[in-house]
Enzyme design. Structure first.
Site, short mmCIF file in Angstrom:
data_model
loop_
_atom_site.label_atom_id
_atom_site.label_comp_id
_atom_site.label_asym_id
_atom_site.label_seq_id
_atom_site.Cartn_x
_atom_site.Cartn_y
_atom_site.Cartn_z
N GLY A 14 0.86 -1.19 0.00
CA GLY A 14 0.00 0.00 0.00
C GLY A 14 0.89 1.23 0.00
CB ILE A 36 -0.94 -0.31 9.43
CG1 ILE A 36 0.53 -0.45 9.86
CG2 ILE A 36 -1.48 1.04 9.84
CD1 ILE A 36 1.43 0.69 9.40
CB SER A 37 -5.19 -2.75 6.76
OG SER A 37 -4.05 -2.80 5.92
N GLY A 90 0.08 4.38 -0.22
CA GLY A 90 -0.70 5.61 0.02
C GLY A 90 -0.04 6.50 1.05
CG ASN A 91 -2.19 9.80 2.72
OD1 ASN A 91 -1.61 10.29 1.74
ND2 ASN A 91 -3.42 10.14 3.04
NE ARG A 108 -9.30 3.07 14.56
CZ ARG A 108 -9.57 3.93 15.54
NH1 ARG A 108 -10.66 3.79 16.27
NH2 ARG A 108 -8.76 4.95 15.79
CG HIS A 137 -6.67 0.77 16.50
ND1 HIS A 137 -6.20 1.82 17.25
CD2 HIS A 137 -6.68 1.21 15.22
CE1 HIS A 137 -5.92 2.84 16.45
NE2 HIS A 137 -6.22 2.50 15.22
N1 LIG Z 1 -3.66 0.74 12.85
C1 LIG Z 1 -3.73 2.05 12.97
O1 LIG Z 1 -3.49 2.60 14.04
C2 LIG Z 1 -4.11 2.90 11.78
C3 LIG Z 1 -3.95 4.29 11.81
C4 LIG Z 1 -4.29 5.03 10.68
C5 LIG Z 1 -4.80 4.39 9.55
N2 LIG Z 1 -4.97 3.04 9.56
C6 LIG Z 1 -5.47 2.30 8.40
O2 LIG Z 1 -4.39 2.08 7.48
C7 LIG Z 1 -4.93 1.87 6.17
C8 LIG Z 1 -4.17 2.71 5.15
O3 LIG Z 1 -4.37 4.08 5.39
P1 LIG Z 1 -3.77 5.20 4.39
O4 LIG Z 1 -4.12 6.51 4.99
O5 LIG Z 1 -2.37 4.90 4.03
O6 LIG Z 1 -4.70 4.95 3.12
P2 LIG Z 1 -4.40 5.34 1.59
O7 LIG Z 1 -5.71 5.27 0.87
O8 LIG Z 1 -3.62 6.59 1.51
O9 LIG Z 1 -3.45 4.14 1.08
C9 LIG Z 1 -3.90 2.82 1.01
C10 LIG Z 1 -3.24 2.21 -0.22
O10 LIG Z 1 -3.57 0.81 -0.26
C11 LIG Z 1 -3.63 0.47 -1.62
N3 LIG Z 1 -4.26 -0.82 -1.85
C12 LIG Z 1 -5.57 -1.14 -1.96
N4 LIG Z 1 -5.73 -2.45 -2.21
C13 LIG Z 1 -4.50 -2.98 -2.25
C14 LIG Z 1 -4.00 -4.30 -2.46
N5 LIG Z 1 -4.82 -5.32 -2.67
N6 LIG Z 1 -2.66 -4.48 -2.45
C15 LIG Z 1 -1.82 -3.45 -2.24
N7 LIG Z 1 -2.24 -2.19 -2.02
C16 LIG Z 1 -3.55 -1.97 -2.03
C17 LIG Z 1 -4.41 1.62 -2.24
O11 LIG Z 1 -4.28 1.64 -3.66
C18 LIG Z 1 -3.76 2.80 -1.55
O12 LIG Z 1 -2.67 3.34 -2.29
C19 LIG Z 1 -6.43 2.17 6.29
O13 LIG Z 1 -7.14 0.96 6.43
C20 LIG Z 1 -6.50 2.99 7.57
O14 LIG Z 1 -7.78 2.91 8.18
C21 LIG Z 1 -4.63 2.29 10.65
#
Ligand SMILES: NC(=O)c1ccc[n+]([C@@H]2O[C@H](COP(=O)([O-])OP(=O)(O)OC[C@H]3O[C@@H](n4cnc5c(N)ncnc54)[C@H](O)[C@@H]3O)[C@@H](O)[C@H]2O)c1
Length: 313
Positions: free
Chosen positions: A11, A122-123, A13-14, A92, A179
């Protein structure tokens, strides 16, 4: 062949971008930023930008963007951020339907290409996603953890530091449980360098800080329209470093419970020792009756989400 460590981030992303940034700046190893085919160029662009950043900041690691699992082969650490983040108003748990198929496809890729990796999930919804990834891969339970407790405890620490006026480095906070909005702050383990927090913060203020910590993620979602990513990334990197450098750190996070705290067959936030073998120990704290009740409530809501995941085709 390079003997450098390899960290694959699933992933791009952010959180994925910030993870790659931190791993590169700390020179933890070579970094692979993996995303779906539609985002492959985006991942490649981010990787190139970060590699170029090394020329300015003075680090030298290889950073590759890809949508091919083969590029992740032989990873020492896998950090899983794949999935969608929350939007304002979403819990969540609302993310289950979208993120379950995603985590399953990640599990299949990891099983085939990264069987020896230490995996940090983390997801969201975190406790259920880490459970599903471990179940589907069959990886050793001590090699699969979820990141939440380090972040939740960091949020609690910040609010306590601001309330007391003390340096954040001197605040030790511990948040356990799922969480979710019913996470469990452990006040006996929350101190100012060992001194009880209750000596410095009045009960009503402490209650308000606990309430703010519980919705600490949602506060940021409301402000930004998406999830936090700097502190989540740092928190996962702390767990990865503990493994890579056999640091024996005591960190809270989602670990597989097999009877500890009275729970079985579930991932939930507890303090654990992370070292070169992964989760080397789960630390069982003496909980007060109140804390036990809060943990039971939190565990019940985690189990509810896991049951939904298990019933998702
Ligand atoms: N555990 C924690 O404390 C915590 C904290 C913040 C966010 N999160 C979670 O982390 C996750 C990611 O957040 P983010 O802000 O980076 O989101 P984001 O949308 O910026 O990035 C997620 C990325 O995952 C990619 N993706 C989707 N399906 C995929 C796959 N099958 N294989 C590979 N990549 C794939 C997307 O294309 C995207 O680029 C979210 O589920 C969010 O809720 C968890």
């Amino acid at each position: 062949m390079s003997t450098r460590k390899k960290i694959s981030i699933i992933g791009a992303g952010n959180i994925g971008g910030e993870l790659a940034n931190l791993c590169a700046q700390k020179e933890l190893g070579d970094v692979v930023l993996f995303d779906i085919p539609a985002k492959a160029d985006y991942a490649k662009g981010k990787a190139l930008d970060l590699e170029q950043n090394g020329a300015v900041l003075g680090y030298d690691v290889k950073i590759t963007g890809t949508s091919d699992w083969k590029d992740c082969a032989g990873s020492d650490v896998l950090i899983v951020t794949a999935g969608v983040p929350r939007k304002p108003g979403q819990s969540r748990d609302d993310l289950v339907a979208i993120n379950v198929p995603i985590i399953r496809s990640v599990a299949d890729g990891a099983k085939e290409h990264c069987p020896d990796a230490f995996v940090v999930v983390i997801s969201n919804p975190l406790d259920a996603m880490v459970y599903e990834l471990q179940r589907r891969t069959g990886f050793k339970k001590e090699k699969v953890v979820g990141m939440a407790g380090v972040l939740d405890s960091a949020r609690f620490s910040l609010f306590l530091a601001r309330e007391t006026g003390f340096n954040i480095k001197d605040i030790r906070a511990m948040v356990l449980g799922g969480h979710g909005d019913d996470m469990v702050p452990i006040l006996s383990a929350t101190t100012v360098n060992g001194l009880p927090i209750s000596s410095f913060v009045a009960k009503d203020k402490l209650d308000a800080i606990i309430a703010r910590t519980r919705v600490g993620g949602g506060e940021i979602v409301k402000l930004m329209g998406t999830s936090a990513y700097y502190a989540p990334a740092s928190s996962a990197v702390a767990m990865a470093e503990a493994y890579l450098f056999d640091q024996k750190r005591v960190l809270p996070g989602a670990a597989f419970l097999d009877g500890q705290y009275g729970y079985k067959d579930m991932y939930i936030g507890v303090p654990m020792v992370i070292g070169g073998n992964g989760v080397e120990k789960i630390i069982e704290l003496e909980l007060t009756a109140d804390e036990k009740a809060m943990l039971a409530k939190s565990a019940a809501s985690v189990q509810g989400v896991v049951d939904v995941v298990k019933n998702t085709a």
